[in-house]
Scaffold this motif. Structure first.
Motif, PDB file in Angstrom:
ATOM      1  N   GLY A 206       0.829  -1.193   0.000  1.00  0.00           N
ATOM      2  CA  GLY A 206       0.000   0.000   0.000  1.00  0.00           C
ATOM      3  C   GLY A 206       0.866   1.246   0.000  1.00  0.00           C
ATOM      4  N   VAL A 207       0.255   2.410   0.231  1.00  0.00           N
ATOM      5  CA  VAL A 207       0.961   3.689   0.259  1.00  0.00           C
ATOM      6  C   VAL A 207       0.584   4.389   1.556  1.00  0.00           C
ATOM      7  CG1 VAL A 207       1.356   5.880  -0.915  1.00  0.00           C
ATOM      8  CG2 VAL A 207       0.878   3.818  -2.258  1.00  0.00           C
ATOM      9  N   SER A 208       1.561   4.595   2.435  1.00  0.00           N
ATOM     10  CA  SER A 208       1.290   5.258   3.714  1.00  0.00           C
ATOM     11  C   SER A 208       0.803   6.694   3.491  1.00  0.00           C
ATOM     12  CB  SER A 208       2.556   5.272   4.575  1.00  0.00           C
ATOM     13  OG  SER A 208       2.930   3.953   4.923  1.00  0.00           O
ATOM     14  N   ASP A 209      -0.156   7.083   4.311  1.00  0.00           N
ATOM     15  CA  ASP A 209      -0.708   8.445   4.303  1.00  0.00           C
ATOM     16  C   ASP A 209      -1.407   8.818   2.995  1.00  0.00           C
ATOM     17  OD1 ASP A 209       0.388   8.822   6.871  1.00  0.00           O
ATOM     18  OD2 ASP A 209       2.313   9.462   5.997  1.00  0.00           O
ATOM     19  N   ALA A 210      -1.798   7.813   2.223  1.00  0.00           N
ATOM     20  CA  ALA A 210      -2.515   8.110   0.974  1.00  0.00           C
ATOM     21  C   ALA A 210      -3.952   8.498   1.271  1.00  0.00           C
ATOM     22  CB  ALA A 210      -2.473   6.907   0.040  1.00  0.00           C
ATOM     23  N   ARG A 211      -4.512   9.342   0.460  1.00  0.00           N
ATOM     24  CA  ARG A 211      -5.892   9.781   0.608  1.00  0.00           C
ATOM     25  C   ARG A 211      -6.835   8.767  -0.039  1.00  0.00           C
ATOM     26  NH1 ARG A 211      -4.725  15.944  -1.556  1.00  0.00           N
ATOM     27  NH2 ARG A 211      -3.723  16.756   0.344  1.00  0.00           N
ATOM     28  N   VAL A 222      -3.161   2.750 -14.328  1.00  0.00           N
ATOM     29  CA  VAL A 222      -4.131   3.262 -13.375  1.00  0.00           C
ATOM     30  C   VAL A 222      -3.488   4.427 -12.631  1.00  0.00           C
ATOM     31  CG1 VAL A 222      -3.449   1.583 -11.612  1.00  0.00           C
ATOM     32  CG2 VAL A 222      -5.657   2.726 -11.437  1.00  0.00           C
ATOM     33  N   THR A 223      -4.230   5.517 -12.482  1.00  0.00           N
ATOM     34  CA  THR A 223      -3.719   6.741 -11.845  1.00  0.00           C
ATOM     35  C   THR A 223      -4.619   7.135 -10.687  1.00  0.00           C
ATOM     36  OG1 THR A 223      -2.852   7.502 -13.971  1.00  0.00           O
ATOM     37  CG2 THR A 223      -3.070   9.149 -12.232  1.00  0.00           C
ATOM     38  N   TYR A 224      -3.991   7.493  -9.562  1.00  0.00           N
ATOM     39  CA  TYR A 224      -4.710   8.008  -8.395  1.00  0.00           C
ATOM     40  C   TYR A 224      -4.324   9.487  -8.252  1.00  0.00           C
ATOM     41  CZ  TYR A 224      -5.143   3.004  -7.450  1.00  0.00           C
ATOM     42  OH  TYR A 224      -5.394   1.654  -7.550  1.00  0.00           O
ATOM     43  N   PRO A 225      -5.143  10.404  -8.753  1.00  0.00           N
ATOM     44  CA  PRO A 225      -4.787  11.826  -8.700  1.00  0.00           C
ATOM     45  C   PRO A 225      -4.826  12.363  -7.275  1.00  0.00           C
ATOM     46  CG  PRO A 225      -7.013  11.548  -9.532  1.00  0.00           C
ATOM     47  CD  PRO A 225      -6.443  10.176  -9.414  1.00  0.00           C
ATOM     48  N   ASP A 226      -3.828  13.172  -6.925  1.00  0.00           N
ATOM     49  CA  ASP A 226      -3.728  13.786  -5.596  1.00  0.00           C
ATOM     50  C   ASP A 226      -3.793  12.749  -4.484  1.00  0.00           C
ATOM     51  OD1 ASP A 226      -3.504  16.479  -6.499  1.00  0.00           O
ATOM     52  OD2 ASP A 226      -5.668  16.471  -6.910  1.00  0.00           O
ATOM     53  N   ALA A 227      -3.112  11.622  -4.707  1.00  0.00           N
ATOM     54  CA  ALA A 227      -3.064  10.579  -3.676  1.00  0.00           C
ATOM     55  C   ALA A 227      -2.449  11.117  -2.391  1.00  0.00           C
ATOM     56  CB  ALA A 227      -2.269   9.375  -4.177  1.00  0.00           C
TER      57      ALA A 227
END
Length: 274
Positions: A206-211, A222-227
């Motif tokens: 995963g990605v810590s502190d991701a929104r 696949v893109t997560y904008p402003d993650a």
């Protein structure tokens, strides 16, 4: 001495008289004689006249004189010939388009039985075969050893077909890869990326502190904008791997990133290299 000179002078007078007689016989003009003694070497404009008459209008042709040279030109010969009428037009067929020989991207058919991990063979319209070689895997084995083409296009978990520009939901997975690759619907998932490497075995992180922002999938990406602040998170699915890209859009973007690892049926160790 005087006698000789006297004789010479008489001979000259005799010759001159003879020449004069001959000229007189052919109608030669009389020569007027005079003297310029006491006259000046220049004349004023009043003493000259531009419109004086006399003389001839042109030069006389001498006996046996050739005509003056003329400018080169085109010699025209008299003729009654006519320009012939054009021949009637004869219809003719256009040359045939040369037949494509060898591989034809539109008509060549892949021979599935000839597939290999990094090869694909095609039967061409002219009966020949073309084999293409790749520097990475393009097929993977399934079932009893049959080869299936790798397709990294992302499709939603809940449908069988590929999807593009979809957002959120349950996430996506690759259409056809030896190790299925899955992506979560939002960036804050514990397993935003998961690769299944066998029965009961998988690697995920995963990605810590991701929104909790929804992802958008197109093709194999696949893109997560402003993650995270001032940052986009992007993943590209490969045949057996995932490439992640962090897009830092401004100075507010974080400089430290953590990817918590989740393993199933596997144990992680540090590779010290050879």
């Amino acid at each position: 001495m005087l006698a000789v000179l006297t004789g010479t002078e008489q001979a000259a007078l005799a010759v001159d008289q003879w020449i004069g007689d001959e000229r007189a016989g052919v109608g030669s003009p009389d020569q007027r004689w005079g003297s310029a003694e006491g006259r000046g070497h220049s004349a004023s404009a009043n003493a000259t006249e531009a419109t004086a008459s006399g003389g001839r209008s042109g030069a006389l042709a001498g006996q046996g004189e050739l005509p003056t040279a003329r400018e080169a030109g085109i010699t025209s010969l008299p003729t009654d010939a006519k320009v012939p009428d054009p021949a009637p037009a004869v219809p003719t067929e256009a040359p045939a388009t040369p037949e494509v020989r060898g591989f034809d991207a539109k008509r060549s058919k892949e021979v599935a039985s000839a597939r290999k991990e990094q090869e694909r063979t095609y039967l061409n319209p002219d009966g020949t075969y073309t084999t293409r070689f790749y520097n990475e895997a393009v097929n993977f084995r399934i079932g009893k050893g049959h080869w299936q083409p790798i397709d990294t296009t992302l499709k939603p978990h809940d449908t069988a077909g590929p999807s593009t520009m979809s957002a959120g939901g349950e996430g996506w997975e690759t259409a056809a890869t030896e190790a299925p690759i899955e992506f979560a619907g939002t960036a804050d998932a514990d397993r935003v990326v998961r690769i299944r490497v066998g029965d009961g075995m998988s690697v995920a992180y995963g990605v810590s502190d991701a929104r909790a922002v929804a992802g958008r999938a197109e093709g194999s990406t696949v893109t997560y904008p402003d993650a995270r602040t001032g940052s986009d998170l992007e993943f590209i699915a490969g045949g057996d791997s995932v490439k992640e890209t962090l897009v830092l859009k401004d100075a507010s973007a974080p400089t430290t990133w953590r990817f918590p690892l989740t393993l199933e049926g596997l144990t992680a160790t540090i590779d010290d290299g050879p």
